[in-house]
Design an enzyme around this catalytic site. Structure first.
Site, short mmCIF file in Angstrom:
data_model
loop_
_atom_site.label_atom_id
_atom_site.label_comp_id
_atom_site.label_asym_id
_atom_site.label_seq_id
_atom_site.Cartn_x
_atom_site.Cartn_y
_atom_site.Cartn_z
N ASN A 7 -4.33 6.51 -0.84
CA ASN A 7 -3.64 6.95 0.39
C ASN A 7 -3.00 8.31 0.24
O ASN A 7 -2.66 8.95 1.24
CB ASN A 7 -2.60 5.91 0.80
CG ASN A 7 -3.23 4.73 1.50
OD1 ASN A 7 -4.28 4.85 2.13
ND2 ASN A 7 -2.61 3.57 1.39
N GLU A 29 -5.92 -1.06 -7.07
CA GLU A 29 -4.99 -0.16 -7.73
C GLU A 29 -3.92 -1.00 -8.43
O GLU A 29 -3.20 -1.77 -7.79
CB GLU A 29 -4.32 0.77 -6.71
CG GLU A 29 -5.28 1.78 -6.10
CD GLU A 29 -4.61 2.66 -5.05
OE1 GLU A 29 -4.87 3.88 -5.04
OE2 GLU A 29 -3.83 2.12 -4.23
N HIS A 74 -2.89 -3.65 -5.61
CA HIS A 74 -3.24 -3.21 -4.26
C HIS A 74 -4.74 -3.37 -4.01
O HIS A 74 -5.55 -2.59 -4.51
CB HIS A 74 -2.82 -1.75 -4.05
CG HIS A 74 -3.13 -1.24 -2.69
ND1 HIS A 74 -3.45 0.08 -2.44
CD2 HIS A 74 -3.20 -1.86 -1.48
CE1 HIS A 74 -3.67 0.24 -1.16
NE2 HIS A 74 -3.55 -0.93 -0.56
N SER A 92 0.82 -1.22 0.00
CA SER A 92 0.00 0.00 0.00
C SER A 92 0.84 1.26 0.00
O SER A 92 0.32 2.36 -0.17
CB SER A 92 -0.91 0.02 1.23
OG SER A 92 -0.13 0.02 2.42
#
Length: 508
Positions: free
Chosen positions: A193, A155, A143, A122
């Site tokens: 993120n 992702e 991900h 991540s």
């Protein structure tokens, strides 16, 4: 073209994430090999999967035959060498660069030259993970979000050495598995993120400044912003320690860019063990007898709302609000004006949407006491609005305007006069981060918006919200935030100043 279902998928790491990924691949029809370095962990994960499917059958969400077929496709194995037949290996081990490099180095020797090595990292660089390998072109990020069987986003992250055909195959495979994949380049935080940092950061900053308490911030983000949870509720769910560590990692990865600076207040919470739900107390108290704090609301008892006002400027995205106020009894006279943010002139005071500046500066510019209102995603559904007033605005006039919003069916949260208030400030910073990710080539507009909707359940993609609000208005909010704070944290992305090109690109 996706990976054919007769091809074997291997999952390295049999914790919650690895178990979930194995379930997704097996449900899609692939034979799955599940390995974990800890003795017995892979077999234990397979047993847990059995219990998961037993509950699904009990609830009528799967037939027993379907459950048996999926479970039959999952085989726990004892050694990495047992993964030799795999065409796609998804690594879900501890988030350490050296460990991931070691695992992939061994797998590269064990598996075929055409095997794809996908990492579920991540936060780590895909390029760095692939660096020591003989075939770095076969390494790609895949991900998933936890829990992998439920959350749709994947992702698909390319490092500098990743073969585009490998990324395409993984993208198509994720789609074939029923996921919503998006392409991303290997930059800190990838899409979610990275873009999500202001959701937490601005709420924390607002509380640090004493402008509102956590309950008010959460209520406004939910009831006006349309999010399922406010930032403090979500931080308590994730854990303040985990959320802070992600923010700190992104901050470090971006060479300590002030835009990503984590909150000292959140660090204090984490250091003090106030982690949230898992510790029993965080921003809220989760003891059985504890009562959830209610956000303070404007006191308007026995105060009649104003019955008339002059609207200066085009209502634009606030049209539905003004219609709602008119239905509540406000007579609105329209007058043309150049206002980028429309004004309602009540005579003694003016009301306008926040443009990122203080109410004080708006009052000075307009020559009247000012009340600024926060942003809402959908004015037909908004159940709450935050209002702030300039220092020369009488409390009675503020109460009358608040009573008008209450008459229109909205709760009113009075907050201190801080730039951008709550929703507008948070949304503008999310839009800015999404715009910067677009500018830096992390993904395309559709990918960024899809990631935020599918990965963290945002009610709308930040770039789509910027389109709805108007890019010039977003830039004005950001410019005023930057001017008010004089901090690099609030600098607008350069792409905002090339908006005609961006709009044309999006329309195509």
């Amino acid at each position: 073209m996706s990976l054919p279902t007769n091809k074997t998928v291997a999952v390295v790491g049999a914790g919650a994430m690895g178990q979930g990924i194995a379930q997704v691949a097996a449900e899609a029809g692939h034979p799955v090999l599940l390995f974990d370095a800890a003795d017995g962990q892979a077999a234990a994960a397979a047993e847990r999967l059995g219990r998961v499917f037993a509950r699904l059958v009990e609830k009528g969400k799967r037939t027993q035959a379907d459950a048996d077929a999926v479970l039959k496709r999952v085989t726990p194995v004892a050694t990495l060498e047992d993964l030799a037949p795999a065409a796609l290996i998804v690594e879900a081990v501890v988030e350490r660069l050296d460990v991931k490099q070691e695992v992939f180095g061994k797998l590269e020797e064990i598996c075929g030259a055409d095997a794809i090595l996908a990492t579920n990292t991540s936060s780590l660089s895909i390029t760095a993970i692939a660096r020591p390998l003989k075939r770095p072109a076969r390494v790609v990020g895949m991900h998933f979000f936890n829990p992998a069987p439920l959350l749709p986003l994947v992702e698909v992250v390319s490092g500098l050495s990743t073969d585009p055909e490998v990324a395409d195959l993984v993208f198509d495979t994720a789609a074939a598995w029923g996921k919503s994949p998006v392409f991303a380049t290997s930059t800190p935080g990838f899409i979610v993120n990275r873009v999500a940092r202001p959701f937490y950061g601005e709420g924390l900053r607002i509380v640090e400044e004493g402008a509102a308490d956590p309950a008010t911030v959460d209520a406004c983000i939910r009831d006006a912003g349309g999010f399922r949870m406010g930032p403090f509720e979500l931080m308590d769910l994730i854990g303040n320690d985990v959320n802070y560590s992600v923010s700190a990692a992104v901050f470090e990865a971006f060479s300590y860019d002030p835009r990503y600076r984590p909150s000292v207040l959140q660090k204090e919470m984490a250091d003090g063990g106030l982690l949230g739900r898992k510790s029993g107390r965080g921003w809220y108290d989760y003891a059985q007898e504890a009562e959830r704090p209610e956000p303070p609301e404007a006191e308007t008892a026995d105060i009649a709302p104003p019955d008339a006002a002059i609207l200066l400027g085009e209502p634009g995205p606030w049209s539905a609000l003004f219609e709602r106020l008119a239905e509540a009894g406000l007579q609105i006279e329209r007058q043309e004006d150049d206002c980028l943010f429309p004004l309602l002139d009540f005579g003694p005071v003016i009301l306008c949407p926040t443009d990122g500046a203080h109410a004080e500066s708006i009052a000075e510019a307009e020559g009247k006491p000012a009340i600024v209102m926060d942003l809402a995603l959908d004015w037909t559904k908004a159940g709450r609005i935050a209002l702030a007033r300039s220092s020369n605005c009488p409390a009675e006039d503020f109460a009358r305007v608040a009573a008008l919003f209450q008459a229109a069916g909205m709760k009113v949260s009075p907050v201190e006069d801080v730039p951008g208030l709550i929703v507008a400030r948070t949304a503008a910073m999310l839009m800015n981060e999404a715009c910067d990710a677009l500018y830096k080539g992390v993904s395309d507009p559709e990918g960024i918006d899809t990631a935020m909707k599918k990965g963290v359940n945002y009610p709308i993609g930040p770039l789509a919200w910027a389109d709805r609000l108007g890019h010039a208005r977003v830039l004005e909010i950001l410019d005023n935030l930057c001017d008010s704070y004089r901090e690099e944290r609030y600098r607008p992305c350069a792409l905002w100043r090339r908006l005609p090109e961006v709009l044309q690109f999006r329309e195509e």
